[in-house]
Write an enzyme that holds these catalytic residues in place. Structure first.
Site, short mmCIF file in Angstrom:
data_model
loop_
_atom_site.label_atom_id
_atom_site.label_comp_id
_atom_site.label_asym_id
_atom_site.label_seq_id
_atom_site.Cartn_x
_atom_site.Cartn_y
_atom_site.Cartn_z
N LYS A 22 15.19 -15.81 -18.03
CA LYS A 22 16.56 -16.51 -17.77
C LYS A 22 16.57 -16.20 -15.65
CE LYS A 22 20.42 -14.28 -18.85
NZ LYS A 22 20.81 -12.40 -19.30
N ARG A 91 21.16 -8.25 -14.70
CA ARG A 91 21.42 -9.37 -15.25
C ARG A 91 20.35 -8.80 -16.43
NH1 ARG A 91 22.80 -14.94 -14.78
NH2 ARG A 91 22.87 -15.08 -16.83
N GLY A 100 22.08 -11.34 -26.09
CA GLY A 100 22.82 -10.13 -26.60
C GLY A 100 22.14 -8.71 -27.22
N MET A 102 19.85 -7.37 -24.93
CA MET A 102 20.54 -6.10 -23.63
C MET A 102 20.96 -6.24 -23.09
SD MET A 102 15.90 -6.88 -22.76
CE MET A 102 16.46 -8.22 -23.47
N ARG A 333 18.76 -22.62 -20.42
CA ARG A 333 17.37 -22.56 -21.25
C ARG A 333 17.23 -23.66 -22.46
NH1 ARG A 333 19.39 -17.29 -24.20
NH2 ARG A 333 21.07 -18.30 -24.91
N HIS A 449 1.89 -10.95 -58.54
CA HIS A 449 1.57 -12.21 -59.23
C HIS A 449 3.10 -13.09 -58.82
CE1 HIS A 449 2.00 -14.53 -62.60
NE2 HIS A 449 0.98 -14.73 -63.08
N SER A 761 -16.77 -22.13 -49.20
CA SER A 761 -15.11 -22.11 -48.92
C SER A 761 -14.62 -20.58 -49.16
CB SER A 761 -14.38 -22.55 -50.31
OG SER A 761 -12.90 -22.92 -49.69
N ASP A 766 -9.44 -12.71 -51.05
CA ASP A 766 -10.50 -11.40 -51.74
C ASP A 766 -11.52 -11.08 -50.31
OD1 ASP A 766 -10.70 -10.79 -54.46
OD2 ASP A 766 -11.20 -12.75 -54.63
N CYS A 829 -9.69 -21.63 -49.21
CA CYS A 829 -9.06 -21.96 -50.20
C CYS A 829 -7.95 -21.14 -50.81
CB CYS A 829 -9.57 -22.60 -51.22
SG CYS A 829 -10.37 -21.35 -51.47
N TYR A 849 -11.80 -28.19 -43.87
CA TYR A 849 -10.56 -29.06 -44.09
C TYR A 849 -9.92 -27.69 -44.87
CZ TYR A 849 -12.81 -27.47 -48.59
OH TYR A 849 -13.58 -26.98 -49.48
P1 ADP Z 1 23.41 -12.99 -22.07
O1 ADP Z 1 22.07 -12.66 -21.66
O2 ADP Z 1 23.45 -11.53 -22.89
O3 ADP Z 1 23.35 -13.82 -22.09
P2 ADP Z 1 24.08 -12.29 -19.05
O4 ADP Z 1 23.18 -11.73 -18.22
O5 ADP Z 1 24.11 -14.04 -19.45
O6 ADP Z 1 24.03 -12.24 -20.20
O7 ADP Z 1 25.10 -12.30 -18.30
C1 ADP Z 1 26.10 -12.38 -19.30
C2 ADP Z 1 27.33 -13.03 -18.49
O8 ADP Z 1 28.43 -13.08 -17.46
C3 ADP Z 1 27.56 -14.70 -19.06
O9 ADP Z 1 28.53 -15.30 -19.63
C4 ADP Z 1 27.44 -15.22 -17.65
O10 ADP Z 1 27.37 -16.11 -17.97
C5 ADP Z 1 27.94 -13.98 -17.09
N1 ADP Z 1 27.80 -13.49 -15.37
C6 ADP Z 1 26.58 -12.72 -15.41
N2 ADP Z 1 26.76 -13.43 -13.55
C7 ADP Z 1 27.34 -13.55 -13.28
C8 ADP Z 1 27.90 -13.96 -11.99
N3 ADP Z 1 27.05 -13.75 -10.84
N4 ADP Z 1 29.02 -14.87 -11.79
C9 ADP Z 1 29.44 -15.12 -13.10
N5 ADP Z 1 29.39 -14.71 -14.20
C10 ADP Z 1 28.11 -14.33 -14.49
MG MG Z 2 -11.22 -14.84 -54.43
MG MG Z 3 23.88 -15.67 -20.46
#
Ligand code: ADP
Ligand code: MG
Ligand code: MG
Length: 877
Positions: A22, A91, A100, A102, A333, A449, A761, A766, A829, A849
């Site tokens: 991120k 974040r 989701g 962390m 990403r 098996h 081979s 084993d 093999c 191979y």
């Molecule tokens: P996750 O990795 O679970 O997507 P994020 O860190 O991306 O968590 O944040 C959760 C939500 O909050 C996302 O929808 C993100 O776009 C929003 N968000 C994060 N930081 C900001 C910010 N500075 N201003 C507005 N929205 C934010």
């Molecule tokens: Mg064998």
């Molecule tokens: Mg996010």
């Protein structure tokens, strides 16, 4: 002095190890000049320090304070300032995306004073300010203070009643803030912390801690993400999608992650913040409709999406927010995608001139290809799941339950689809397994098996479904919840997930398999696969052969692109009706009787080889002389004992019982097998070599290679090699003579062994078993899941070649073998020959191979091609 904090202007997309995905990508977008709110990233190194030492590293607080001050200067306001507050989000963001898993806290900096300042900033919008404040307490309470989130949800729900969250007025939200503060007080015995900097400090540590939340640990194990990476933390100036209807928040993909189609894919939610859009609190609208609501933001977003695709040269996913008509980018990403989309996108990008075909080869994986090769259950239908076992061999199979091999063959002969259900299978079940659409066992692991054979055949298999009580005698099994399934009932098994369903779940066919079987490419996906496979074949240095022991398998291997047979097992040639002859061989009381038994076997063996040589049309065929202990071909000890005890036994049965007792071994895997059989039973190997040579004479162009199993010392090999060479010379047939390297001793003395071998081979099944001292048939069910849990290894060494141990033996053998005999041919093999990571290892180790089951050949071809690009490893997370 270590640097723990990077401004978004200092980072870039290649710093994922340090800044997390991120943070690295926020920096990248910042440097591209895209509208990203100001912010900075605390490195994953700081997190690792915190997790190891229980305290943040020296200097971190000072660095954070400096960066915050710089940000405040730039924004012209300070964090939580009463009359004009700067707010931030804190974040999480690790190297690999863990969606989701962390934590993130928004609106840091709000308290009873600054909430008024925020309202003033928004032109006296009290509703917005109190909405933001209640969100902060809710998120902070749950994430940082560990309060059960349900308590906040319930308070919100009961206030809302039938209304939507946007219907709540300022006064109501202000009341909710008081309620939330009360919850915090009740649950923690303390007040919600009003000091903005304290809020931020606590939130950072909570994000660090969330790396070790149980669900994050589970996710990492599932995705094989290393447990010691830690997460970076991003501090980002808040922008607000919840100011009113001219604001909102959304997610988008630069193309369809399901198919790769170009177009506009995303969801948008007006007057909302952060997670609202994915949390489903209100119905989102398709992104296209944003054009109607806010044309200029929409147009800008499309331009940015194009910029990102061209820049990353790949599908990107995006989070954005619009604050009163101003677009802000909050995340991007390279997006996850389905296997089919991966292939389509890779070739589309080639056509757009964004990447080369070589890069396209590195952008897809063998695992993805394998997924495309299995029929799948239609995901759109309802299913009744009755058990879950191990996903031993992928695919989807539907059929009537049968409990014996004979019944499977019988019903299949009448055109019925059947699923063979057994406690576990043994070699006698082979015909039933071949006849069945799928195999289900209640015992045994991924290398049992059933699993190994099913994978080899490309047949769907779920094994070790321990919840099932299988009663072969009563011809039925039971599942939890008093479910009884009788012979003839329909079930569906998913070898990709290990699930077992009652009744018939519809399946859809794999077009990719039809393509490998020879159908012309006729849709986008298959055309994409075709292009990438052709290129992989051009660039790969590793040859790809098949493990095949029947003409049918051999023919399939060729259609799938195999370049020979690397392992033709001969033991199945002693099964079925031919057991009789093996019994005669074992019971033979003198040279004459023994030779008679061998003479009877020879023409049968020869005919087997003729079929295989013909199917391979001049490609090399490595035939392994008989390997398993002979008692495997004899009747079961208990069965015989019962027969003899009850007086049902014939003369031969009585003699067999004596022989079976005599041949019984405590550790058959380490007993009388492989080359040892050849040395102990005169004429056995000679018979096989003659059969091979005779067959080769009959099939023009046949290229046999004779392989001796289980050699540990050059002396063993020397003895049988001499005899074999003599037979070949007598018959005027040319064939290489080589050995398997599957005992540690053979690997360690490879220089000597190579004096007597024209090829090696590596029998890595084993070799793994003997290097680790793991009895393959026992350890998986007994304790492998515990070992995986404890992190003793990330993946079973029987699945992916253990580079440090087994791999080192391979490397030693390669070096010393080649030193002794420069033209030594080298292959592998074991089951590993079709495993992506192991294929990369084989490439790096300099083998000639890999050999794998026919269905894995395309995977091995692709990964061998990918391995040729040095920087490419076997996964692309
Ligand atoms: P996750 O990795 O679970 O997507 P994020 O860190 O991306 O968590 O944040 C959760 C939500 O909050 C996302 O929808 C993100 O776009 C929003 N968000 C994060 N930081 C900001 C910010 N500075 N201003 C507005 N929205 C934010
Ligand atoms: Mg064998
Ligand atoms: Mg996010």
């Amino acid at each position: 002095m270590a640097k723990y904090v990077y401004d978004f202007t200092e980072g870039n997309k290649d710093l994922k190890d340090l800044l997390g995905g991120k943070g690295a990508n926020l920096a990248e977008m910042t440097n591209l000049g895209l509208p990203v709110p100001p912010g900075f990233t605390i490195t994953s190194e700081a997190c690792r320090h915190y997790l190891a030492e229980g305290a943040v590293p020296d200097g971190l607080e000072r660095e954070v304070a400096e960066h915050l001050t710089a940000m405040e200067k730039r924004m012209g306001k300070t964090l939580g300032q009463a009359d004009d507050p700067l707010l931030v989000s804190v974040r999480s963001g690790a190297k690999f995306s863990m969606p989701g898993m962390m934590e993130t806290v928004l609106n840091i900096g709000l308290n009873d004073e600054s909430v008024h300042g925020l309202a003033k900033q928004a032109g006296g919008n009290d509703r917005f300010a109190w909405d933001s404040y209640r969100r902060l307490i809710q998120m902070f309470g749950k994430t940082v203070l560990d309060i059960d989130g349900e308590l906040f949800e319930q308070a919100l729900e009961s206030l809302k009643g039938d209304r939507q969250d946007t219907d709540l007025g300022a006064a109501e939200l202000q009341g909710l803030v008081e309620t939330f503060k009360g919850i915090v007080r009740d649950q923690t015995g303390k007040d919600f912390p009003a000091d903005p900097r304290e809020q931020m400090r606590l939130a950072v540590m909570a994000v660090f801690d969330s790396w070790n939340a149980p669900r994050a640990i589970l996710y990492r194990r599932q995705e094989r993400i290393p447990a010691d990476l830690g997460t970076a933390v991003n501090i980002v100036a808040m922008v607000f999608g919840n100011v009113g209807n001219d604001s909102g928040t959304g997610v988008a993909f630069t193309r369809d992650p399901g198919s790769g189609q170009q177009g506009i894919y995303g969801d948008y939610l007006q007057n909302a913040q952060g997670e609202d859009v994915v949390a489903g609190i209100r119905n989102t609208i398709p992104l296209q409709e944003l054009e109607r609501l806010d044309k200029s933001s929409y147009d800008e977003l499309l331009r940015i999406m194009e910029t990102l695709e061209n820049h990353y040269r790949d599908l990107c996913d995006i989070e954005f927010t619009i604050e009163r008509g101003k677009l802000w980018m909050l995340q991007t990403r390279v997006g996850k995608r389905t296997a089919a989309a991966a292939f389509c996108i890779a070739t589309q990008l080639v056509d757009q001139g964004l990447i080369t075909l070589d890069e396209a080869v590195t952008r897809v994986t063998g695992d993805q290809l394998a997924q495309l090769m299995f029929p799948r259950f239609d995901s759109g239908t309802e299913k009744k799941k009755i058990a879950k076992g191990m996903n031993a061999s992928p695919g989807a199979a539907v059929g009537k339950v049968v409990f014996s091999s004979e019944r499977a063959v019988e019903l299949a002969g009448q055109g019925e689809d059947v699923i063979l259900v057994r406690r576990e299978t043994n070699p006698d079940d082979l015909s039933g397994m071949i006849a069945a659409r799928g195999i289900l066992t209640s015992r045994g692991g991924k290398t049992s098996h059933a699993a190994v054979v099913a994978r080899g055949m490309g047949k769907t298999c779920v094994c070790g479904a321990e919840e099932l009580e299988v009663s072969i005698g009563e011809r039925r099994f039971t599942a939890p919840g008093d479910i009884v399934v009788n012979e003839g009932d329909l079930i569906s098994i998913d070898g990709t997930t290990g699930e077992v369903f009652l009744g018939e779940v519809p399946v859809v066919d794999s077009a990719v398999v039809e393509y490998f079987e020879g159908r012309e490419p006729d849709d986008d996906l298959v055309r994409a696969v075709d292009r990438i496979m052709r290129r992989a074949d051009e660039v790969r240095r590793l040859g790809v052969r098949a493990n095949a022991d029947t003409p049918d398998d051999a023919a399939r291997a060729r259609r799938f692109g195999g370049e020979g047979i690397g392992l033709c097992r001969t033991e199945h040639m002693f099964l079925g009706e031919r057991r009789q002859l093996v019994e005669d061989l074992v019971l033979a009381s003198g040279d004459e009787e023994r030779q008679a038994a061998l003479d009877a076997l020879e023409p049968l063996q020869k005919a087997d080889f003729v079929g295989i040589f013909q199917a391979m049309e001049g490609q090399p065929v490595t035939v392994r002389l008989i390997d398993p202990p002979l008692h495997e071909f004899l009747p079961d000890l208990t069965d015989l004992s019962v027969k003899v005890a009850t007086g049902d036994a014939s003369d031969k049965d009585r003699k067999l019982l004596v022989a079976v007792k005599r041949l019984h071994e405590q550790n058959p895997m380490l007993g009388l097998r492989g080359v040892r059989l050849g040395l102990v039973i005169p004429g056995l190997f000679a018979m096989q070599v003659r059969a091979i040579a005779q067959a080769a004479k009959e099939v023009p162009g046949a290229k046999p290679e004779i392989m001796i199993p289980l050699v540990a010392a050059v002396q063993e090999l020397e003895a049988v090699r001499e005899e074999a060479a003599g037979i070949l010379a007598d018959l005027g047939v040319e064939a290489l003579i080589g050995t398997m390297i599957e005992t540690p001793r053979a690997a360690l003395t490879a220089g000597q062994v190579a004096e007597a071998a024209q090829f090696f081979s590596f029998g890595t099944n084993d070799l793994t078993q003997m290097t680790w001292g793991f009895s393959r048939d026992d350890v998986e069910a007994a304790f492998f899941s515990r070992y995986l849990e404890l992190g003793m290894f990330g993946v079973s060494p029987f699945e992916t070649l253990d580079r440090d141990g087994v791999g080192r033996l391979v490397t030693i053998a390669v070096e010393e073998g080649r030193a002794a005999r420069p033209d030594l041919k080298l292959g592998i093999c074991g089951e590993h020959g079709g495993d992506p990571d192991s294929v990369h290892f084989c490439h790096q180790a300099g083998l000639d191979y890999v050999s794998c089951s026919p269905f894995r050949i395309p995977v091995a071809r692709l990964e061998a091609g990918r391995a040729a690009f040095a920087e490419c490893d076997s996964d692309t997370r």
